[in-house]
Write an enzyme that holds these catalytic residues in place. Structure first.
Site, PDB file in Angstrom:
ATOM      1  N   ASP A   9      20.916   8.756 -46.762  1.00 12.56           N
ATOM      2  CA  ASP A   9      22.367   8.968 -48.121  1.00 12.56           C
ATOM      3  C   ASP A   9      21.170   9.587 -48.673  1.00 12.56           C
ATOM      4  O   ASP A   9      19.637   9.647 -48.924  1.00 12.56           O
ATOM      5  CB  ASP A   9      22.640   8.009 -47.868  1.00 12.56           C
ATOM      6  CG  ASP A   9      21.980   6.355 -49.001  1.00 12.56           C
ATOM      7  OD1 ASP A   9      20.944   6.794 -49.054  1.00 12.56           O
ATOM      8  OD2 ASP A   9      22.644   5.933 -49.487  1.00 12.56           O
ATOM      9  N   HIS A  10      21.475   9.862 -50.494  1.00 11.50           N
ATOM     10  CA  HIS A  10      21.348   9.772 -51.967  1.00 11.50           C
ATOM     11  C   HIS A  10      19.700   9.015 -52.060  1.00 11.50           C
ATOM     12  O   HIS A  10      19.226   9.577 -52.392  1.00 11.50           O
ATOM     13  CB  HIS A  10      22.037  10.250 -51.984  1.00 11.50           C
ATOM     14  CG  HIS A  10      23.121   9.109 -52.633  1.00 11.50           C
ATOM     15  ND1 HIS A  10      23.751   8.834 -51.981  1.00 11.50           N
ATOM     16  CD2 HIS A  10      22.837   8.257 -53.829  1.00 11.50           C
ATOM     17  CE1 HIS A  10      24.037   7.212 -52.070  1.00 11.50           C
ATOM     18  NE2 HIS A  10      24.067   7.112 -53.565  1.00 11.50           N
ATOM     19  N   CYS A  66      18.367   4.251 -46.287  1.00 10.00           N
ATOM     20  CA  CYS A  66      19.317   4.246 -47.586  1.00 10.00           C
ATOM     21  C   CYS A  66      18.933   3.166 -48.750  1.00 10.00           C
ATOM     22  O   CYS A  66      17.688   2.617 -48.266  1.00 10.00           O
ATOM     23  CB  CYS A  66      20.700   3.491 -47.335  1.00 10.00           C
ATOM     24  SG  CYS A  66      21.246   2.541 -46.475  1.00 10.00           S
ATOM     25  N   THR A  68      19.145   0.301 -49.475  1.00  2.95           N
ATOM     26  CA  THR A  68      19.182  -0.902 -48.593  1.00  2.95           C
ATOM     27  C   THR A  68      18.271  -1.463 -47.797  1.00  2.95           C
ATOM     28  O   THR A  68      17.539  -2.057 -47.403  1.00  2.95           O
ATOM     29  CB  THR A  68      19.699  -1.864 -49.234  1.00  2.95           C
ATOM     30  OG1 THR A  68      20.713  -1.696 -48.522  1.00  2.95           O
ATOM     31  CG2 THR A  68      20.387  -2.189 -50.941  1.00  2.95           C
ATOM     32  N   GLY A  69      18.661  -0.406 -47.064  1.00  2.00           N
ATOM     33  CA  GLY A  69      18.607  -0.179 -45.390  1.00  2.00           C
ATOM     34  C   GLY A  69      20.172  -0.721 -44.642  1.00  2.00           C
ATOM     35  O   GLY A  69      20.366  -0.384 -43.899  1.00  2.00           O
ATOM     36  N   HIS A  99       8.971  -6.546 -29.389  1.00  5.80           N
ATOM     37  CA  HIS A  99      10.129  -7.769 -29.147  1.00  5.80           C
ATOM     38  C   HIS A  99      12.002  -7.201 -28.471  1.00  5.80           C
ATOM     39  O   HIS A  99      12.370  -7.442 -27.616  1.00  5.80           O
ATOM     40  CB  HIS A  99       9.980  -8.697 -29.705  1.00  5.80           C
ATOM     41  CG  HIS A  99       9.462  -9.733 -29.567  1.00  5.80           C
ATOM     42  ND1 HIS A  99       9.369 -10.680 -30.380  1.00  5.80           N
ATOM     43  CD2 HIS A  99       8.219  -9.702 -28.931  1.00  5.80           C
ATOM     44  CE1 HIS A  99       7.629 -11.216 -30.280  1.00  5.80           C
ATOM     45  NE2 HIS A  99       7.043 -10.420 -29.274  1.00  5.80           N
ATOM     46  N   ASN A 100      11.728  -5.938 -29.490  1.00  2.00           N
ATOM     47  CA  ASN A 100      13.270  -5.449 -29.243  1.00  2.00           C
ATOM     48  C   ASN A 100      13.397  -3.886 -28.947  1.00  2.00           C
ATOM     49  O   ASN A 100      14.758  -3.715 -29.093  1.00  2.00           O
ATOM     50  CB  ASN A 100      13.513  -5.884 -31.250  1.00  2.00           C
ATOM     51  CG  ASN A 100      13.479  -6.889 -31.608  1.00  2.00           C
ATOM     52  OD1 ASN A 100      13.127  -7.267 -32.717  1.00  2.00           O
ATOM     53  ND2 ASN A 100      14.073  -8.043 -31.316  1.00  2.00           N
ATOM     54  N   HIS A 134      11.265 -10.291 -23.111  1.00  3.91           N
ATOM     55  CA  HIS A 134      12.020  -9.298 -24.172  1.00  3.91           C
ATOM     56  C   HIS A 134      12.803  -8.014 -23.356  1.00  3.91           C
ATOM     57  O   HIS A 134      14.106  -8.060 -24.160  1.00  3.91           O
ATOM     58  CB  HIS A 134      10.833  -8.971 -24.952  1.00  3.91           C
ATOM     59  CG  HIS A 134       9.965 -10.211 -25.387  1.00  3.91           C
ATOM     60  ND1 HIS A 134      10.436 -10.384 -26.910  1.00  3.91           N
ATOM     61  CD2 HIS A 134       9.045  -9.982 -25.917  1.00  3.91           C
ATOM     62  CE1 HIS A 134       9.246 -11.201 -27.086  1.00  3.91           C
ATOM     63  NE2 HIS A 134       8.512 -10.692 -26.750  1.00  3.91           N
ATOM     64  N   ARG A 137      16.290  -9.911 -22.636  1.00  7.19           N
ATOM     65  CA  ARG A 137      17.427 -10.326 -24.002  1.00  7.19           C
ATOM     66  C   ARG A 137      17.755  -9.290 -24.674  1.00  7.19           C
ATOM     67  O   ARG A 137      18.692  -9.322 -24.862  1.00  7.19           O
ATOM     68  CB  ARG A 137      15.975 -10.676 -25.099  1.00  7.19           C
ATOM     69  CG  ARG A 137      15.849 -12.083 -24.686  1.00  7.19           C
ATOM     70  CD  ARG A 137      14.328 -12.777 -25.330  1.00  7.19           C
ATOM     71  NE  ARG A 137      13.843 -13.829 -24.664  1.00  7.19           N
ATOM     72  CZ  ARG A 137      13.110 -14.784 -25.527  1.00  7.19           C
ATOM     73  NH1 ARG A 137      11.559 -13.812 -25.798  1.00  7.19           N
ATOM     74  NH2 ARG A 137      12.113 -16.005 -24.324  1.00  7.19           N
TER      75      ARG A 137
HETATM   76  C1  RB5 Z   1      23.797   3.517 -52.543  1.00  4.55           C
HETATM   77  O1  RB5 Z   1      24.304   3.215 -53.979  1.00  4.55           O
HETATM   78  C2  RB5 Z   1      23.834   2.271 -51.450  1.00  4.55           C
HETATM   79  O2  RB5 Z   1      24.369   1.798 -51.592  1.00  4.55           O
HETATM   80  C3  RB5 Z   1      22.784   2.846 -49.951  1.00  4.55           C
HETATM   81  O3  RB5 Z   1      22.221   3.375 -50.671  1.00  4.55           O
HETATM   82  C4  RB5 Z   1      23.097   1.448 -49.690  1.00  4.55           C
HETATM   83  O4  RB5 Z   1      21.783   0.963 -50.138  1.00  4.55           O
HETATM   84  C5  RB5 Z   1      24.245   0.380 -48.539  1.00  4.55           C
HETATM   85  O5  RB5 Z   1      23.477   0.007 -47.933  1.00  4.55           O
END
Ligand code: RB5
Length: 142
Positions: A9-10, A66, A68-69, A99-100, A134, A137
């Site tokens: 994303d951005h 993104c 936080t991911g 493992h995954n 693995h 699983r």
């Molecule tokens: C965008 O502001 C933020 O919410 C997105 O990149 C992400 O962290 C969401 O999980």
């Protein structure tokens, strides 16, 4: 050589651009599913495109970002053929592969440097799946 699929994303756009330069320097082909600017957008739009392409065998593996991911990982993992792993240290990436058998690496763009991301990506790309217990699983995930 398989083509690596990218999306963000951005919040992940700038790090995705840096990753493209890294892959180019290593001679690794990639396909970028967007987003293509820092303009605000919705991560599921890009996560679903990447997930479909990985499931179809068009790209492998995927790298998704993104802020936080978490949002993009949650979306990717709604797809039955996707095992997306959120990793911010090299050892997490190694274990996600070993493992995954993770097929998408997810990076928290707002919490990882370019240098750290390069290390995580290197280990994700180089580490094979161990199989054995693995595999059993993973088959139980459904
Ligand atoms: C965008 O502001 C933020 O919410 C997105 O990149 C992400 O962290 C969401 O999980």
């Amino acid at each position: 050589m398989s083509v690596i699929g990218l999306c963000s994303d951005h919040a992940g756009f700038e790090l995705k651009e840096a990753i493209k330069r890294l892959l180019e320097a290593r001679g690794l082909p990639y396909k970028d599913f967007g987003t293509y600017s820092s303009e605000s957008c919705d991560y599921p739009d890009y996560a679903h495109m990447l997930a479909h392409a990985v499931e179809a065998g068009e790209v492998y593996p995927g790298i998704a970002l993104c802020g936080t991911g978490n949002g993009i990982a949650i979306t990717l993992n709604r797809h039955s053929g996707i095992r997306a792993a959120l990793c911010w240290k090299g050892v997490l990436a190694s274990l996600a592969r070993a493992h995954n058998d993770a097929n998408v690496l997810v990076l928290p763009a707002r919490f990882i440097s370019e240098e750290e991301a390069a290390g995580v990506i290197g280990l994700f790309l180089e580490t094979p799946f161990e199989g054995g217990r693995h595999r059993r699983r993973i088959e139980k995930i459904g």
